[in-house]
Motif scaffolding. Structure first.
Motif, PDB file in Angstrom:
ATOM      1  N   PRO A   1       0.862  -1.178   0.000  1.00  0.00           N
ATOM      2  CA  PRO A   1       0.000   0.000   0.000  1.00  0.00           C
ATOM      3  C   PRO A   1       0.897   1.226   0.000  1.00  0.00           C
ATOM      4  O   PRO A   1       2.056   1.162   0.416  1.00  0.00           O
ATOM      5  CB  PRO A   1      -0.774  -0.126   1.309  1.00  0.00           C
ATOM      6  CG  PRO A   1       0.106  -0.921   2.195  1.00  0.00           C
ATOM      7  CD  PRO A   1       0.862  -1.856   1.294  1.00  0.00           C
ATOM      8  N   ASP A   2       0.421   2.305  -0.478  1.00  0.00           N
ATOM      9  CA  ASP A   2       1.264   3.499  -0.475  1.00  0.00           C
ATOM     10  C   ASP A   2       0.426   4.729  -0.193  1.00  0.00           C
ATOM     11  O   ASP A   2      -0.788   4.709  -0.280  1.00  0.00           O
ATOM     12  CB  ASP A   2       2.010   3.640  -1.801  1.00  0.00           C
ATOM     13  CG  ASP A   2       3.401   4.240  -1.618  1.00  0.00           C
ATOM     14  OD1 ASP A   2       3.738   4.640  -0.485  1.00  0.00           O
ATOM     15  OD2 ASP A   2       4.141   4.296  -2.595  1.00  0.00           O
ATOM     16  N   ASN A   3       1.142   5.787   0.132  1.00  0.00           N
ATOM     17  CA  ASN A   3       0.495   7.066   0.342  1.00  0.00           C
ATOM     18  C   ASN A   3       1.195   8.092  -0.537  1.00  0.00           C
ATOM     19  O   ASN A   3       2.124   7.762  -1.273  1.00  0.00           O
ATOM     20  CB  ASN A   3       0.517   7.460   1.826  1.00  0.00           C
ATOM     21  CG  ASN A   3       1.929   7.526   2.401  1.00  0.00           C
ATOM     22  OD1 ASN A   3       2.924   7.542   1.665  1.00  0.00           O
ATOM     23  ND2 ASN A   3       2.036   7.573   3.705  1.00  0.00           N
ATOM     24  N   ALA A   4       0.776   9.314  -0.458  1.00  0.00           N
ATOM     25  CA  ALA A   4       1.345  10.360  -1.315  1.00  0.00           C
ATOM     26  C   ALA A   4       2.822  10.615  -1.030  1.00  0.00           C
ATOM     27  O   ALA A   4       3.504  11.237  -1.836  1.00  0.00           O
ATOM     28  CB  ALA A   4       0.549  11.654  -1.127  1.00  0.00           C
ATOM     29  N   PHE A   5       3.332  10.115   0.085  1.00  0.00           N
ATOM     30  CA  PHE A   5       4.713  10.398   0.469  1.00  0.00           C
ATOM     31  C   PHE A   5       5.664   9.248   0.137  1.00  0.00           C
ATOM     32  O   PHE A   5       6.833   9.291   0.470  1.00  0.00           O
ATOM     33  CB  PHE A   5       4.773  10.735   1.960  1.00  0.00           C
ATOM     34  CG  PHE A   5       3.846  11.854   2.303  1.00  0.00           C
ATOM     35  CD1 PHE A   5       4.184  13.158   2.009  1.00  0.00           C
ATOM     36  CD2 PHE A   5       2.608  11.590   2.868  1.00  0.00           C
ATOM     37  CE1 PHE A   5       3.309  14.196   2.282  1.00  0.00           C
ATOM     38  CE2 PHE A   5       1.729  12.621   3.151  1.00  0.00           C
ATOM     39  CZ  PHE A   5       2.075  13.927   2.851  1.00  0.00           C
TER      40      PHE A   5
ATOM     41  N   GLY B   1       7.826   2.027  -0.704  1.00  0.00           N
ATOM     42  CA  GLY B   1       7.859   3.230  -1.525  1.00  0.00           C
ATOM     43  C   GLY B   1       9.228   3.871  -1.587  1.00  0.00           C
ATOM     44  O   GLY B   1      10.083   3.644  -0.734  1.00  0.00           O
TER      45      GLY B   1
ATOM     46  N   THR C   1       2.476  11.721   8.688  1.00  0.00           N
ATOM     47  CA  THR C   1       3.497  12.094   7.711  1.00  0.00           C
ATOM     48  C   THR C   1       4.754  12.669   8.344  1.00  0.00           C
ATOM     49  O   THR C   1       5.796  12.686   7.711  1.00  0.00           O
ATOM     50  CB  THR C   1       2.944  13.143   6.724  1.00  0.00           C
ATOM     51  OG1 THR C   1       2.495  14.275   7.461  1.00  0.00           O
ATOM     52  CG2 THR C   1       1.806  12.559   5.920  1.00  0.00           C
TER      53      THR C   1
ATOM     54  N   GLU D   1       5.765   6.082   1.320  1.00  0.00           N
ATOM     55  CA  GLU D   1       6.262   5.432   2.527  1.00  0.00           C
ATOM     56  C   GLU D   1       5.565   4.119   2.858  1.00  0.00           C
ATOM     57  O   GLU D   1       5.740   3.580   3.935  1.00  0.00           O
ATOM     58  CB  GLU D   1       6.159   6.409   3.705  1.00  0.00           C
ATOM     59  CG  GLU D   1       7.045   7.613   3.498  1.00  0.00           C
ATOM     60  CD  GLU D   1       7.011   8.591   4.644  1.00  0.00           C
ATOM     61  OE1 GLU D   1       6.030   8.598   5.410  1.00  0.00           O
ATOM     62  OE2 GLU D   1       7.970   9.354   4.760  1.00  0.00           O
ATOM     63  N   GLY D   2       4.788   3.568   1.946  1.00  0.00           N
ATOM     64  CA  GLY D   2       4.188   2.255   2.156  1.00  0.00           C
ATOM     65  C   GLY D   2       5.286   1.194   2.189  1.00  0.00           C
ATOM     66  O   GLY D   2       6.360   1.385   1.618  1.00  0.00           O
TER      67      GLY D   2
ATOM     68  N   VAL E   1       1.202   1.487   5.877  1.00  0.00           N
ATOM     69  CA  VAL E   1       1.675   2.853   5.624  1.00  0.00           C
ATOM     70  C   VAL E   1       1.755   3.552   6.978  1.00  0.00           C
ATOM     71  O   VAL E   1       0.991   3.230   7.895  1.00  0.00           O
ATOM     72  CB  VAL E   1       0.740   3.643   4.677  1.00  0.00           C
ATOM     73  CG1 VAL E   1       0.761   3.075   3.270  1.00  0.00           C
ATOM     74  CG2 VAL E   1      -0.670   3.706   5.209  1.00  0.00           C
TER      75      VAL E   1
ATOM     76  N   GLY F   1       9.902   3.878   2.382  1.00  0.00           N
ATOM     77  CA  GLY F   1       9.133   2.656   2.559  1.00  0.00           C
ATOM     78  C   GLY F   1       9.974   1.430   2.852  1.00  0.00           C
ATOM     79  O   GLY F   1       9.657   0.650   3.750  1.00  0.00           O
TER      80      GLY F   1
END
Length: 160
Positions: A71-75, A93, A143, A77-78, A139, A97
């Motif tokens: 899974p990932d996020n906008a940053f 990520g 942030t 870091e998943g 994730v 990540g």
């Protein structure tokens, strides 16, 4: 040793051919803490030069071949930890990540804990094992993470 477990200290660490600084740091953290835990060193090699079972860290061809997704996020870091056929894939990520995958392995699976800048707990064990069916991902919940310490910051503990 449990026959239903992967012994990390018996594996080599495999990095992608053009490993990023984050992937290299993740491998170094794993080597350091497995050494502290078991007293055994793990070799690190570039993908394509490995022999036998391995811990694949980062955006390796092996992870891509297995279609390991996280899974990932906008940053970016998943992260994911996945045991496959006696190997272990730790990736995530592009931002941090992969490093988070290694830290989740060390803390959540192997029981290593960092209490503050100066203290950590590393259990002593003959083997650093993970379940053969390990498959976890996530994730970060936030942030930005920081701990405020008044006074001079110690640059030797920047990872904490």
């Amino acid at each position: 040793m449990d026959n239903c477990a992967v012994c990390l200290e018996k594996l080599q660490i495999v990095l992608p051919v053009n490993a990023t600084a984050v992937e290299q740091s993740a491998a170094e953290e794993l080597v350091i803490h497995i050494q502290k835990m078991t007293g055994k060193s793990m070799a690190t090699v570039t993908e394509g030069k490995q022999t036998g079972k391995a811990v694949y860290i980062g955006a390796t061809q092996y992870a891509a071949k297995l279609q390991v997704i996280y899974p990932d996020n906008a940053f970016g870091e998943g992260w994911v930890m996945k045991a496959v056929d006696g190997n272990l894939v730790l990736t995530g990520g592009k931002s941090r990540g992969t490093l988070y995958a290694v830290y989740h392995l060390l803390e959540d699976i192997l029981g290593i804990h960092w209490w503050n800048l100066w203290e950590e707990y590393v259990p002593s064990s003959e083997h650093a094992t993970v379940p053969v069916d390990l498959d976890k991902c996530g994730v970060p919940a936030m942030t930005y993470r920081d701990i405020y310490y008044s006074g001079k910051q110690e640059t030797t503990h920047y990872l904490f």
